[in-house]
Design a protein around this motif. Structure first.
Motif, PDB file in Angstrom:
ATOM      1  N   THR A 641       0.783  -1.177   0.058  1.00 61.69           N
ATOM      2  CA  THR A 641      -0.065  -0.075  -0.080  1.00 61.69           C
ATOM      3  C   THR A 641       0.769   1.219   0.127  1.00 61.69           C
ATOM      4  O   THR A 641       1.681   1.149   0.547  1.00 61.69           O
ATOM      5  CB  THR A 641      -0.929  -0.279   1.158  1.00 61.69           C
ATOM      6  OG1 THR A 641      -1.631  -1.041   1.131  1.00 61.69           O
ATOM      7  CG2 THR A 641      -1.966   1.234   1.132  1.00 61.69           C
ATOM      8  N   ARG A 644      -1.852   8.177   0.054  1.00 56.13           N
ATOM      9  CA  ARG A 644      -2.011   9.325   0.879  1.00 56.13           C
ATOM     10  C   ARG A 644      -3.298  10.157   0.628  1.00 56.13           C
ATOM     11  O   ARG A 644      -3.476  10.236  -0.322  1.00 56.13           O
ATOM     12  CB  ARG A 644      -0.552  10.227   0.393  1.00 56.13           C
ATOM     13  CG  ARG A 644      -0.930  11.465   1.054  1.00 56.13           C
ATOM     14  CD  ARG A 644       0.481  12.483   0.825  1.00 56.13           C
ATOM     15  NE  ARG A 644       1.384  12.207   1.817  1.00 56.13           N
ATOM     16  CZ  ARG A 644       2.557  12.734   2.194  1.00 56.13           C
ATOM     17  NH1 ARG A 644       2.963  13.493   1.136  1.00 56.13           N
ATOM     18  NH2 ARG A 644       3.519  12.296   3.060  1.00 56.13           N
ATOM     19  N   ASP A 660      -1.204   9.006   5.812  1.00 56.69           N
ATOM     20  CA  ASP A 660      -0.385   8.018   5.149  1.00 56.69           C
ATOM     21  C   ASP A 660      -0.705   6.648   5.478  1.00 56.69           C
ATOM     22  O   ASP A 660      -0.366   6.146   6.648  1.00 56.69           O
ATOM     23  CB  ASP A 660       0.884   8.417   5.045  1.00 56.69           C
ATOM     24  CG  ASP A 660       1.502   9.588   4.336  1.00 56.69           C
ATOM     25  OD1 ASP A 660       1.184   9.590   3.019  1.00 56.69           O
ATOM     26  OD2 ASP A 660       2.152  10.351   5.013  1.00 56.69           O
ATOM     27  N   ASP A 661      -1.070   5.746   4.231  1.00 54.09           N
ATOM     28  CA  ASP A 661      -1.376   4.314   4.551  1.00 54.09           C
ATOM     29  C   ASP A 661      -0.229   3.742   3.732  1.00 54.09           C
ATOM     30  O   ASP A 661      -0.454   3.732   2.427  1.00 54.09           O
ATOM     31  CB  ASP A 661      -2.721   4.146   4.067  1.00 54.09           C
ATOM     32  CG  ASP A 661      -3.643   4.393   5.049  1.00 54.09           C
ATOM     33  OD1 ASP A 661      -3.652   4.498   6.253  1.00 54.09           O
ATOM     34  OD2 ASP A 661      -4.837   5.286   4.437  1.00 54.09           O
ATOM     35  N   GLN A 663       2.708   0.555   3.262  1.00 58.45           N
ATOM     36  CA  GLN A 663       3.200  -0.677   4.020  1.00 58.45           C
ATOM     37  C   GLN A 663       4.035  -1.323   2.948  1.00 58.45           C
ATOM     38  O   GLN A 663       3.376  -1.700   1.766  1.00 58.45           O
ATOM     39  CB  GLN A 663       2.241  -1.379   4.477  1.00 58.45           C
ATOM     40  CG  GLN A 663       2.478  -2.561   5.354  1.00 58.45           C
ATOM     41  CD  GLN A 663       1.252  -3.628   5.756  1.00 58.45           C
ATOM     42  OE1 GLN A 663       0.184  -2.877   5.910  1.00 58.45           O
ATOM     43  NE2 GLN A 663       1.603  -4.875   6.193  1.00 58.45           N
ATOM     44  N   ALA A 763       3.679  -1.180   9.303  1.00 61.43           N
ATOM     45  CA  ALA A 763       2.958  -0.020   8.718  1.00 61.43           C
ATOM     46  C   ALA A 763       2.840   1.060   9.719  1.00 61.43           C
ATOM     47  O   ALA A 763       2.427   1.032  11.021  1.00 61.43           O
ATOM     48  CB  ALA A 763       1.449  -0.621   8.529  1.00 61.43           C
ATOM     49  N   ARG A 765       1.376   3.991   9.698  1.00 62.19           N
ATOM     50  CA  ARG A 765       0.140   4.959   9.828  1.00 62.19           C
ATOM     51  C   ARG A 765       0.383   6.245  10.328  1.00 62.19           C
ATOM     52  O   ARG A 765      -0.258   6.694  11.359  1.00 62.19           O
ATOM     53  CB  ARG A 765      -0.763   4.025  11.127  1.00 62.19           C
ATOM     54  CG  ARG A 765      -0.864   2.565  10.674  1.00 62.19           C
ATOM     55  CD  ARG A 765      -1.841   1.832  11.580  1.00 62.19           C
ATOM     56  NE  ARG A 765      -3.072   2.193  11.345  1.00 62.19           N
ATOM     57  CZ  ARG A 765      -3.833   1.971  12.659  1.00 62.19           C
ATOM     58  NH1 ARG A 765      -3.475   1.672  13.649  1.00 62.19           N
ATOM     59  NH2 ARG A 765      -5.178   2.551  12.338  1.00 62.19           N
ATOM     60  N   PRO A 806     -11.128   1.667   8.773  1.00 62.19           N
ATOM     61  CA  PRO A 806     -10.488   0.933   7.931  1.00 62.19           C
ATOM     62  C   PRO A 806     -11.274   0.509   6.563  1.00 62.19           C
ATOM     63  O   PRO A 806     -12.451   0.563   6.422  1.00 62.19           O
ATOM     64  CB  PRO A 806     -10.143  -0.503   8.449  1.00 62.19           C
ATOM     65  CG  PRO A 806     -11.219  -0.661   9.501  1.00 62.19           C
ATOM     66  CD  PRO A 806     -11.399   0.731   9.955  1.00 62.19           C
ATOM     67  N   GLY A 810      -6.061  -1.401   2.241  1.00 59.75           N
ATOM     68  CA  GLY A 810      -5.335  -0.853   3.024  1.00 59.75           C
ATOM     69  C   GLY A 810      -5.502   0.616   3.541  1.00 59.75           C
ATOM     70  O   GLY A 810      -4.712   1.330   4.187  1.00 59.75           O
ATOM     71  N   LYS A 811      -6.334   1.252   2.778  1.00 57.97           N
ATOM     72  CA  LYS A 811      -6.686   2.735   2.842  1.00 57.97           C
ATOM     73  C   LYS A 811      -7.369   3.184   4.213  1.00 57.97           C
ATOM     74  O   LYS A 811      -8.279   2.272   4.531  1.00 57.97           O
ATOM     75  CB  LYS A 811      -7.340   3.491   1.580  1.00 57.97           C
ATOM     76  CG  LYS A 811      -7.937   4.669   1.813  1.00 57.97           C
ATOM     77  CD  LYS A 811      -8.508   5.020   0.501  1.00 57.97           C
ATOM     78  CE  LYS A 811      -9.216   6.330   0.861  1.00 57.97           C
ATOM     79  NZ  LYS A 811     -10.483   6.220   1.485  1.00 57.97           N
ATOM     80  N   THR A 812      -7.054   4.127   4.813  1.00 63.34           N
ATOM     81  CA  THR A 812      -8.086   4.569   5.838  1.00 63.34           C
ATOM     82  C   THR A 812      -9.000   5.650   5.375  1.00 63.34           C
ATOM     83  O   THR A 812      -8.687   6.554   4.703  1.00 63.34           O
ATOM     84  CB  THR A 812      -7.050   5.282   7.042  1.00 63.34           C
ATOM     85  OG1 THR A 812      -6.018   4.393   7.313  1.00 63.34           O
ATOM     86  CG2 THR A 812      -7.701   5.788   8.076  1.00 63.34           C
TER      87      THR A 812
END
Length: 844
Positions: A641, A644, A660-661, A663, A763, A765, A806, A810-812
């Motif tokens: 991932t 941003r 920022d996600d 990883q 990650a 985060r 979540p 993998g994006k927030t």
């Protein structure tokens, strides 16, 4: 007397109509040494002029609009001069603007500095030599312009008089740049004696350089026709402006050179695909030198048509509909001097091109920093600067009443016109062109908040966001450059941000350093994104109180691109789409074709050929139409991932937020969250959580930055003077391997100044708040709930809430709400699902 001479020349011009320039048909079989010429055994192969597709402007449908444009008289008949940058009918108005406008007066003073410096009678006490910028440096130079470029003490020399007398002992060199300035002065002031002297000097300088060229040709054995004349565009300008005073013999000597050099070499865009995008098309010295021979026997009209084709296609495909360039602004220009010249000759008028007008009235004002200290420019030679002066002057001249253009023009030059151009050298004779098109600002100083420009510029094709909290000088300005097209001269900067606020720039776009570590983004293990692989914009939202975008940089981490694996075979034969699909092309070892199109990465898609063609089959930027790029890729540093989410929250206390996600995989890696800084930014202090409070409910750390000037105002307790600009970098969340989220913070300087926040994690985060403020302003209080899915940003009378959840890939997902009359109202939701980038198969 000059009026009589011009009238006589006009009559001569009409008589010369019977002496038509050489018919276009006679050039169709003549060779062209083209930028698009293929190489065979390392040598370029000429292309017949007859292969020019003069009216091939691509498949994009455009509506040209010249509403509000100054009417331009057409070019006069052959033999009538001046005709390149202005016509005889323009002279009275030019005299008025030089005499009566502040801008014209400022430029005229600069012009006089150069002409007197060349002639050796420069007086640094004269009005034209004020104010003094150089204060005796460079061997005693006083005055406003860099006369040291004439050589040490050159402004007191006698070389010009020797050229007038026919002395061939020294070449003219830098004087070629000044000859057109003196020619314009003679035209405006009707100075016949000085004009006749300049004519002699010009012919002498021409003969000196011609003799040197012959010597070099004999040495190298190069017998190719000329590409550019001696003096290039400056010879053409001098001839054009000096024409009434040239003797028949002098005209013949200069015209022979102009004609000999006018037909053989094209400019970029004549033989390429119409979808080629390079700014080479708008380097106007090719056009100006060519127009010096216009109307003369031997003038190649096909070359002019190729110049127009390249210019028009650049505006269509090299500039997006939003007004942003395909290549970054650092190495770009519209070429307004050429556009004005072409507007007198050819329809449609390129000054009415919709992409040009979008640049002038949308991109340009939004790229202006709130403080007014400059315009943001991206990619190589970017940073904070000013647009090409010729573009600004040309736009203002053509659209004198446009209030947005006037606003940008004023901001670039300064209220007192202190920043008008002062040099005549380079690719353009900027001082000459700007003097001819000099205009004063509109009488009423514009209020930018009333120009209906909105808060935000978003180019969904290039993936560039510029947004601001308002149009006052203290406003916060945020840019995020995701870049969905590879462009040219790009950096490893997918999802990089830039920031300004409270009257200064904190994080400017990069000017020269292309490395990942020099950009405002997150770096993994000290490795780098690719500089050419596209990223993609996957969400964009604007509300009255918030503007956010989401960029996915994963493709630029996963892949390394070679955009130009194609071109020509070993024998010089172009590699075409048909060759590739028939399996006749060869890939470099270890690379695979890129079958995705620009649309696969784009937020704003199009249905035309350039947007839908697979990148492997896209037209080559330089070679002949039909040649393909054969874009290929190979593995770079694959990540899971690299998303941003960044944006600006408006209100009484505006701030930026960056989530920022990122990883690499399931292992621990080293991550650096980087904010590239202006060179004068220093670390004031770092505030850590109160150890007696619950650290889980507090931000990770507060980093306070200050300009170097502000350090001088610190009191005994280390506090800056009230009102001093500061930047709060608040790390709201950061995950590390050992649970110690404080992390090392460094202020590094290697190539560019950088704030670096490091974390070793699976990650990290990162969630970071950026708040420009002034000393004495309130700082926000932030509380984080135990699960870290809700964070508050609490100012006096402004309480915001950041909710996290979540999302896919993998994006927030984030939702920002603000308390209003006791209720929480949503400002913006960034919850659009992230879809994997689609892979494509070969169309074979």
């Amino acid at each position: 007397m000059l009026a009589l001479r011009v009238a006589v020349v006009l009559l001569m011009g009409w008589c010369l109509l019977c002496q038509a320039q050489e018919p276009t048909a006679s050039f169709t079989r003549k060779p062209c040494r083209s930028y698009s010429s293929p190489l065979v055994n390392g040598r370029p192969v000429d292309i017949p002029w007859g292969e020019l597709k003069a009216t091939d402007f691509g498949d994009r449908q455009l509506t040209f609009d010249t509403t509000g444009m100054r009417p331009l008289p057409p070019v006069p008949p052959p033999g009538v001069h001046p005709r390149i940058l202005l016509t005889p009918g323009d002279i009275p108005d030019l005299r008025r603007r030089i005499r009566e406008t502040r801008c014209g007066q400022a430029l005229w003073r600069h012009l006089l500095c150069w002409t007197h410096g060349m002639k050796g009678d420069y007086d640094d006490k004269a009005d034209y030599a004020q104010p003094d910028r150089w204060h005796g440096s460079f061997g005693g130079l006083h005055g406003p312009v860099p006369l040291f470029r004439l050589g040490k003490g050159g402004w007191r020399g006698t070389r010009y008089q020797k050229l007038v007398e026919g002395d061939r002992g020294e070449p003219a060199d830098f004087y070629w740049n000044i000859f057109p300035l003196e020619a314009l002065r003679c035209l405006i002031e009707d100075d016949a004696d000085a004009a006749k002297a300049l004519a002699k000097a010009t012919v002498t300088a021409l003969e000196i350089d011609q003799a040197a060229r012959i010597t070099e040709q004999r040495r190298t054995g190069d017998a190719a026709p000329l590409s550019l004349p001696v003096g290039s565009h400056n010879l053409a300008f001098t001839y054009d402006l000096l024409f009434p005073w040239l003797t028949p013999e002098q005209r013949a000597r200069i015209e022979e050179e102009l004609v000999a050099a006018n037909w053989y070499h094209d400019n970029y865009g004549a033989f390429t695909s119409p979808m080629a995008t390079s700014n080479w098309a708008t380097f106007s010295y090719w056009l100006m030198a060519h127009l010096g021979a216009e109307g003369l026997p031997g003038f190649n009209e096909l070359k002019y048509q190729g110049l127009y084709r390249g210019w028009r296609n650049f505006l269509t495909y090299g500039v997006f509909a939003s007004g942003a360039f395909n290549e970054g602004e650092g190495k770009n220009q519209l070429g307004m001097d050429g556009i004005i010249a072409m507007a007198r000759r050819t329809a449609p008028n390129l000054a009415g091109h919709p992409h040009l007008r979008a640049y002038a009235t949308s991109f340009l004002p939004h790229s202006l920093l709130p403080s007014g200290e400059g315009f943001a420019k991206f990619d190589l030679l970017g940073g904070i600067g000013s647009p090409n002066p010729i573009d600004l002057f040309g736009l203002k001249y053509l659209y004198p009443s446009d209030r947005v253009i006037d606003y940008c023009y004023r901001q670039a030059l300064g209220d007192d016109y202190a920043r008008v151009p002062d040099r005549p050298d380079g690719y353009w004779n900027t001082l000459l062109v700007c003097t001819i098109y000099a205009m004063d600002y509109l009488p009423e100083r514009p209020d930018p908040s009333r120009l209906e420009m909105g808060h935000t510029f978003l180019c969904g094709e290039r993936a560039l966001l510029m947004t601001r909290s308002g149009w006052d000088q203290d406003a916060v300005w945020l840019a995020m450059h995701t870049r969905q097209v590879s462009g040219g001269h790009t950096f490893a900067d997918r999802n990089a941000i830039s920031l300004a606020g409270k009257g200064r720039v904190w994080s400017p776009p990069n000017e020269r350093a292309d490395a990942n570590r020099c950009q405002s983004l997150v770096v993994i293990d000290g490795t780098t994104q690719d500089t050419h692989a596209p990223a993609r914009l996957i969400d964009a939202r604007e509300t009255p109180l918030a503007t956010f975008v989401v960029g996915d940089a994963k493709p630029a981490w996963d892949w390394r691109y070679n955009m130009y694996a194609g071109g020509v075979a070993a024998d010089g034969t172009p590699i075409t789409r048909e060759d590739v699909l028939a399996g006749k092309s060869t890939l470099p070892a270890g690379w695979e074709p890129v079958w995705q199109s620009s649309n696969d990465f784009a937020w704003t898609t199009r249905d035309d050929a350039l947007a839908t063609v697979p990148l492997h089959l896209a037209p080559h930027w330089l070679l002949r139409d039909g040649t393909v790029t054969m874009a290929v890729r190979q593995s770079n540093y694959p990540v899971r991932t690299a998303v941003r989410t960044a944006g600006l929250v408006r209100g009484r206390y505006p701030y930026a937020l960056v989530v920022d996600d990122i990883q690499k995989d399931d292992a621990v890696h080293h991550y650096d969250w980087i904010l590239a800084l202006a060179n004068d930014v220093e670390l004031l202090r770092i505030d850590r959580p109160n150890p007696r409070a619950d650290a889980a409910k507090q931000p990770v750390m507060d980093i306070h930055l200050i300009g170097r000037r502000g350090l001088a105002t610190l009191d005994d307790r280390g506090n800056p003077a009230k009102g001093e600009p500061l930047l709060l970098v608040r790390v709201l969340r950061m995950t590390t391997r050992d649970g110690d989220a404080r992390g090392p913070v460094t202020l590094a300087y290697d190539t560019v100044r950088r704030l670096v926040i490091s974390a070793d994690a699976v990650a990290p985060r990162f969630i970071v708040l950026l708040y420009p403020y002034r000393a004495g302003d309130p700082l926000p209080r932030s509380l984080i709930d135990a699960k870290q899915d809700v964070m508050t940003i609490d100012f006096p009378a402004q309480r915001d809430e950041l909710r996290l959840a979540p999302g896919a890939q993998g994006k927030t997902n984030i939702v920002i709400r603000r308390e209003d009359a006791g209720e929480m109202r949503t400002l913006v939701e960034m919850t659009r699902p992230t879809m994997p980038l689609r892979e494509r198969k070969s169309p074979r």
